[in-house]
Design an enzyme around this catalytic site. Structure first.
Site, short mmCIF file in Angstrom:
data_model
loop_
_atom_site.label_atom_id
_atom_site.label_comp_id
_atom_site.label_asym_id
_atom_site.label_seq_id
_atom_site.Cartn_x
_atom_site.Cartn_y
_atom_site.Cartn_z
N ASN A 68 -7.01 30.46 113.98
CA ASN A 68 -8.13 31.61 113.89
C ASN A 68 -9.47 31.12 113.22
O ASN A 68 -10.21 32.08 112.97
CB ASN A 68 -7.39 32.70 113.35
N ILE A 122 -14.69 32.92 111.84
CA ILE A 122 -13.23 33.39 111.55
C ILE A 122 -13.23 34.41 112.93
O ILE A 122 -14.13 35.21 113.24
CB ILE A 122 -13.30 34.13 110.28
N CYS A 123 -12.00 34.30 113.60
CA CYS A 123 -11.51 35.32 114.51
C CYS A 123 -10.63 36.37 113.77
O CYS A 123 -9.68 36.04 113.67
CB CYS A 123 -11.01 34.66 115.78
N LEU A 124 -10.93 37.62 113.26
CA LEU A 124 -10.36 38.49 112.45
C LEU A 124 -10.69 39.95 113.15
O LEU A 124 -11.94 40.26 112.96
CB LEU A 124 -10.13 38.25 111.09
N GLN A 144 -9.55 31.17 117.34
CA GLN A 144 -11.01 30.84 117.24
C GLN A 144 -11.14 29.32 117.57
O GLN A 144 -12.35 29.00 118.42
CB GLN A 144 -11.41 31.21 115.79
#
Ligand SMILES: [Zn+2]
Ligand SMILES: [Zn+2]
Lengths: 190, 199
Positions: B83, B91-93, B126
């Protein structure tokens, strides 16, 4: 930053560990924190509480709701929330409590005033069924006349009198007129 | 920056500095300038993960509309995680995007990132290469992540076999990080990594 720096020596001298303030100070902090707005983290002003029990300043909550109009969720627990689902809180200190939702912030723009009554058709003929009926029928043939005139307006130039185009148009509009009269007649019979 | 954003960061900054997590060296924030619109964060790699023993630095930018919109966070420390981009640190959050809520703080963001290191979500990646490796060759993924932690985040030294593969690419004239990235994405297959670097 300067305020931070000045407060540090005081903290350090108050307790042995600067990151762990004395028990009395900690207790005061926690008491005050109960009434902190969950958005600005300051003591809530113009306070409202949500159905899920979370406290906010109304201006803070209003801005949150404006930021996400499609997803109106409590910023703390993500329960449903909205202007009509919060309760204003009035403490003792304020002699003239006013609903913060009415006061702050000013209601969002986009309100439109009632259109002014120009004494037009609806107010005039309302309740007089007979008048409205005849008006409706009378207007219909006029619509047909205008559409036949519009047809000639769209042509490049006005046709000269006596030309085949002119006679043709006169013929057409006469047909329309007769159709309109026949229709009116049919309406009256029926 | 509007007053609410700065006032809130001031308060949050104190909150994080005072928190128990700081005492345990788990999370940390530092100011970059006096305007409170940029901070440096630091999180410890969670124990029993490939990131254990590492310290990961973060760039935190506070938008003017904070806290109504989330802070903009990316990893400054290079990291191998489904991620997080191994190239840019992006960041993919969800809480840094549409699941943000105005009551969240720097502390909750840092703790969420720490939780992300402990529990990746490879189905919402990500970095597609890392996510694929995570799902299809998990032992290689763990080894690579642990290696990156050792090299970039100060984690415990590990895997001399990986180091020697990087060295052999370096002797061929490739830059070290480039060599590491190529080997990592090609499952440490020296031949495929070399091919990849040449093309
Ligand atoms: Zn507030
Ligand atoms: Zn709530």
């Amino acid at each position: 930053m300067s305020t931070d720096n000045s407060s540090k020596p005081a903290e350090a001298s108050a307790g042995a560990a600067s990151s762990n303030p004395g028990p009395s100070e900690n207790g005061e902090d926690e008491k005050a924190a109960v009434y902190e707005c969950n958005i600005c983290l300051d003591t809530a002003h113009d306070a409202v509480v949500s159905m899920c029990g979370h406290l906010f300043c109304w201006p803070c909550l209003h801005q949150w709701l404006e930021t996400r109009p499609q997803r109106q969720l409590c910023p703390v627990c993500k329960a449903g929330i909205g202007k009509d689902k919060v309760i204003p809180i009035y403490g003792r200190g304020n002699p003239n409590p006013q609903d913060p939702r009415e006061k702050l912030p000013p209601r969002p723009s986009g309100q439109r005033p009632e259109p002014e009554n120009t004494g037009g058709f609806p107010a005039f003929g309302f309740g007089d069924g007979g008048f409205q009926f005849s008006f409706g029928i009378g207007a219909f043939p006029f619509g047909i006349f205008t559409s036949s005139f519009n047809m000639s307006d769209n042509r490049p130039g006005p046709p000269q009198a006596g030309s085949p185009q002119h006679t043709e148009e006169q013929f057409l509009s006469r047909i329309f007129l007769w159709v309109a009269i026949l229709f009116l007649f049919w309406l009256l019979i029926a | 920056m509007t007053n609410i954003a700065e006032a809130r960061i001031r308060r949050e900054f104190k909150e994080v500095v005072k928190s128990d997590e700081v005492a345990a060296c788990n999370i940390k924030v530092e100011l970059v300038n006096d305007t409170f619109n940029e901070l440096r964060g630091e999180i410890a790699g969670p124990p029993d993960t490939p990131y254990a023993g590492g310290q990961f630095h973060l760039e935190i930018k506070i938008p003017e509309t904070y806290p109504f919109n989330p802070p903009i966070v990316k990893f400054l420390t290079k990291i191998w995680h489904p991620n997080i981009s191994s190239v840019t640190g992006a960041i993919c959050l969800d809480i840094l995007k549409d699941q943000w809520a105005a009551a969240m703080t720097l502390r909750t963001v840092l703790l969420s990132l720490q939780a992300l290191l402990a529990a990746a979500e490879p189905d919402d990646p990500q970095d597609a290469v890392v996510a694929q490796q995570y799902k299809e060759n998990h032992s290689i993924f763990e080894k690579t992540a642990r290696h990156w932690t050792a090299v970039y985040a100060g984690g415990p030294k590990s895997y001399p076999d990986l180091d020697s593969k990087i060295l052999s690419l370096k002797t061929m004239g490739f830059e070290e990080h480039q060599a590491r990235a190529a080997l990592s994405s090609k499952g440490w297959d020296l031949e495929r990594a070399t091919e990849y670097l040449i093309n």
